[in-house]
Design an enzyme around this catalytic site. Structure first.
Site, mmCIF file in Angstrom:
data_model
loop_
_atom_site.group_PDB
_atom_site.id
_atom_site.type_symbol
_atom_site.label_atom_id
_atom_site.label_comp_id
_atom_site.label_asym_id
_atom_site.label_seq_id
_atom_site.Cartn_x
_atom_site.Cartn_y
_atom_site.Cartn_z
ATOM 1 N N GLU A 292 35.854 -31.202 35.531
ATOM 2 C CA GLU A 292 34.497 -30.730 35.508
ATOM 3 C C GLU A 292 34.186 -29.845 34.190
ATOM 4 O OE1 GLU A 292 31.389 -31.511 37.869
ATOM 5 O OE2 GLU A 292 30.785 -30.923 35.704
ATOM 6 N N ASP A 296 31.932 -30.721 31.027
ATOM 7 C CA ASP A 296 31.118 -29.973 30.519
ATOM 8 C C ASP A 296 31.177 -29.637 29.103
ATOM 9 O OD1 ASP A 296 30.264 -30.305 32.976
ATOM 10 O OD2 ASP A 296 30.694 -28.435 33.578
ATOM 11 N N SER A 491 26.959 -34.816 36.743
ATOM 12 C CA SER A 491 27.411 -33.590 35.975
ATOM 13 C C SER A 491 27.686 -34.117 34.540
ATOM 14 C CB SER A 491 29.115 -33.498 36.576
ATOM 15 O OG SER A 491 28.832 -32.976 37.531
#
Ligand SMILES: *[C@@H]1O[C@H](CO)[C@@H](O)[C@H](O)[C@H]1NC(C)=O
Ligand SMILES: *[C@@H]1O[C@H](CO)[C@@H](O)[C@H](O)[C@H]1NC(C)=O
Ligand SMILES: *[C@@H]1O[C@H](CO)[C@@H](O)[C@H](O)[C@H]1NC(C)=O
Ligand SMILES: *[C@@H]1O[C@H](CO)[C@@H](O)[C@H](O)[C@H]1NC(C)=O
Ligand SMILES: *[C@@H]1O[C@H](CO)[C@@H](O)[C@H](O)[C@H]1NC(C)=O
Ligand SMILES: *[C@@H]1O[C@H](CO)[C@@H](O)[C@H](O)[C@H]1NC(C)=O
Ligand SMILES: *[C@@H]1O[C@H](CO)[C@@H](O)[C@H](O)[C@H]1NC(C)=O
Ligand SMILES: *[C@@H]1O[C@H](CO)[C@@H](O)[C@H](O)[C@H]1NC(C)=O
Ligand SMILES: *[C@@H]1O[C@H](CO)[C@@H](O)[C@H](O)[C@H]1NC(C)=O
Ligand SMILES: *[C@@H]1O[C@H](CO)[C@@H](O)[C@H](O)[C@H]1NC(C)=O
Length: 577
Positions: A292, A296, A491
């Site tokens: 994650e 990002d 995401s």
């Protein structure tokens, strides 16, 4: 209220020497009338109730006091965010926002009096965005104070224990002074939004890129699809903040491998800075790589070319009661003299996991940051109409948090190109807590009208509709732990759009204009920015087929997918500026 259940010494500065427990008894005669402040029927999923904690266990409490002028701040936010308003772009300083969000002296005094008359002496006043009264008290004192019974809960997957309750009360005459008390009915919640990750090979072993963008999405695909420039940003003051929660850590080596492979036109030593809160860290090495955090960072540094990116790693010592640093991160940004102009956050949860007051508390911090000129961009969630995570047994749609908060921009998911299609996990729907803001009335009303009675009773049609927009969310290529990995999830969508906003901001700053700040009034005023997504998979969930992508706004792709050049134009710039 049980009396004399333990020895308490009351020390009040105004009364001079410490008094003994008699004071306690006499004030208890005028026991206040209590009213239930917050309650929930069950703990969020995965939390198991164990029993009463030891009565002398000390708990650190934070009472969030009510803002002096919440509606004044909301008006100020819209004044600086609605294009064409005389105050558009005149974002507020921290002092200006504080003048709305601080508690009144009367609130501080009133709540302090109640606590001291109950023997609480270790009170501290702390100001973040809101004002908090902080103290510690043994469980049995707290049970009396809040007319409740605290329990010990265990979070089954992690084994972490927490002392919480499902209901608590406060004095009736303090209802207008207290927003929430933590820890009570809130549980640690945040989860990353990526729905699934498929592992590929070490990046050095993959030779050719998929130029068609039909099997993998790379920065180059997105640059072509959304007209995102490859030329570097120029303004050193322009920044993106990327929070990292729950031990997802961003890796320098993975970013470098990603840039070498997918952005050969950028210096591969382009990096990000790290700030930590709540005892956070950012250890390096494949064993610490978190997909994650890497996603990002790689889709901000690697897409918002040349924009300073700061990874904010929140550690285990959060105090916010909302969700594992969720609130601490934004309070931290708010406290900066010059906060980053964009925040991209790919963590979320179900709205109902928070009580309405807790949700309001967090959402109001977003309002405060928006007033300061920060664009807050979140993935919408990966469970379709069942919210942040897939749930087939729900009997009502489950809106995701913070998608339902009106002061953030929620980004749903698409897949495929030519045309782009809605994807089934893209969370969308209508908040159960927050009313529909006027900026989206014109866009949302036609959708509801066409929907008619379908799903009546499964959602609150007067709630804030989300997502606001959408972006690619399938097969997004990253490097994590040295391996190439493909990610599906909203995401992916959040950082993609956040990068586009940061690149628009860069040119606005260069032109001496204010940054975009709270985006939604601008976005809904300029729907021509978006490619409307009108087909694809519905966002199934709760045993229903879910909503369809339709012409105009819909609760799966919002207004559609963004185009950078059209964003520039809507912001009053041309590509030559
Ligand atoms: C905000 O910043 C001030 C000084 O810069 C510091 O004293 C205070 O602890 C900070 N508050 C929070 C909540 O971070
Ligand atoms: C992601 O979505 C694609 C369809 O676009 C699918 O083929 C792939 O299996 C999914 N990946 C994972 C890890 O679920
Ligand atoms: C990034 O920010 C730092 C500190 O704010 C500044 O010194 C630096 O010049 C910026 N870097 C770029 C590439 O703009
Ligand atoms: C990146 O590398 C270039 C040349 O290879 C060098 O001039 C520059 O200082 C490096 N930048 C950083 C941030 O290390
Ligand atoms: C977190 O808090 C614990 C307990 O207060 C403390 O022992 C620990 O040092 C803190 N961790 C960090 C990284 O600050
Ligand atoms: C699914 O939704 C139901 C009803 O809202 C809830 O009770 C249950 O905990 C949810 N299950 C999961 C796995 O989230
Ligand atoms: C979306 O569709 C895929 C493929 O049909 C399926 O595996 C997946 O479970 C669906 N996801 C959701 C959230 O409905
Ligand atoms: C629906 O939402 C509105 C606005 O948030 C709220 O006032 C109302 O109470 C909600 N209705 C139900 C049945 O939850
Ligand atoms: C722009 O937005 C404001 C409120 O957000 C609304 O009052 C106004 O009608 C909108 N204008 C256009 C042209 O959409
Ligand atoms: C979505 O579209 C399908 C196919 O056209 C249709 O059968 C279904 O009723 C639509 N669902 C909703 C909620 O409009």
């Amino acid at each position: 209220m049980g009396l004399f259940h333990q020895k308490v010494v009351i020390c009040l500065a105004t009364l001079g020497p410490c008094l003994l427990r008699e004071v306690y008894a006499s004030s208890a005669l005028s026991r206040r009338s209590m009213v239930v402040h917050e309650s929930r029927t069950e703990a969020p999923v995965h939390y198991i109730r164990e029993g009463p904690p030891h009565p002398e266990t000390l708990v650190d409490f934070r009472i969030a006091l009510t803002s002096m002028d919440r509606s004044g701040l909301e008006k100020a936010l819209y004044d600086v965010s609605i294009p064409g308003s005389p105050l558009y772009g005149k974002h507020l300083s921290i002092e200006e926002v504080n003048s709305y969000t601080s508690a009144s002296a009367h609130s501080v005094t009133a709540v302090t009096e109640w606590l001291t008359e109950n023997g609480i002496t270790n009170l501290k006043l702390e100001s973040a965005v809101h004002d908090y009264l902080i103290f510690s008290a043994p469980v049995d004192v707290a049970n009396d104070l809040f007319d409740t019974e605290f329990h010990s809960f265990v979070h089954a997957p992690s084994g972490k224990r927490a002392i919480r309750t499902l209901q608590y009360s406060i004095p009736r005459d303090l209802v207008s002074h207290i927003n929430v008390v933590h820890p009570t009915t809130s549980f640690d919640l945040a989860k990353p939004l990526s729905i699934s990750v498929s592992y590929g090979k070490r990046s050095s072993e993959i030779s050719s890129l998929d130029a068609s963008c039909s099997n993998t999405i790379t920065p180059q695909c997105l640059q072509e699809l959304y007209d995102i420039p490859t030329t570097p940003a120029t303004q050193p003051s322009n920044r993106i903040a990327v929070p990292g929660l729950i031990e997802y850590w961003a890796q320098y080596a993975d970013l470098q491998a990603f840039l070498e492979r997918l952005r050969p036109d950028m210096p591969s030593n382009t990096t990000f800075s790290v700030e930590t809160i709540d005892g956070g860290t950012n250890p390096q090495g494949p064993e610490y790589a978190g997909y994650e955090a890497n996603l990002d960072i790689q889709y901000t540094v690697g897409l918002a070319t040349g924009v300073n990116t700061t990874f904010i790693s929140a550690g285990p010592n959060n105090t916010d009661g909302a969700a594992l640093g969720y609130l601490d991160v934004v309070e931290y940004l708010y406290n900066m003299t010059e906060p980053p102009q964009v925040m991209s956050m790919s963590y979320g949860f179900q709205e109902w996991w928070l009580t309405p007051s807790q949700a309001q508390q967090v959402c109001d911090v977003y309002m405060a940051l928006g007033a300061r000129g920060v664009s807050l961009i979140f993935g919408s969630g990966d469970g379709g109409v069942s919210g942040a995570e897939r749930n087939d047994t729900c009997t009502e749609f489950l809106p995701a948090f913070p998608g339902g908060c009106p002061y953030i921009t929620s980004v749903g998911g698409t897949y495929s190109i030519n045309p782009e299609l809605s994807t089934n996990f893209s969370s969308g729907g209508f908040s159960g807590y927050f009313a529909r803001p006027s900026y989206q009335e014109q866009a949302v009303a036609p959708f509801l009208e066409n929907l008619g009675n379908t799903y009546a009773g499964l959602f609150n049609a007067s709630g804030r509709g989300f997502p606001d927009i959408a972006a690619q969310s399938h097969n997004v290529e990253i490097v994590t732990g040295g391996e190439t990995v493909y990610i599906n999830g909203t995401s992916c969508s959040g950082p993609i759009f956040a990068s586009m906003v940061a690149l628009v901001n860069d040119r606005l700053i260069a032109a001496g204009k204010p940054v975009l700040g709270f985006l939604n009034p601008f976005l809904y005023n300029n729907t021509q920015i978006f490619t409307d997504i009108t087909a694809g998979l519905p966002n199934a969930g709760c045993g229903t087929g879910g909503f369809n992508a339709t012409a105009g706004w819909d609760p799966i792709t919002g207004l559609g997918t963004p185009n950078f050049l059209k964003m520039l134009e809507a912001a009053g710039l041309s590509n030559d500026d």
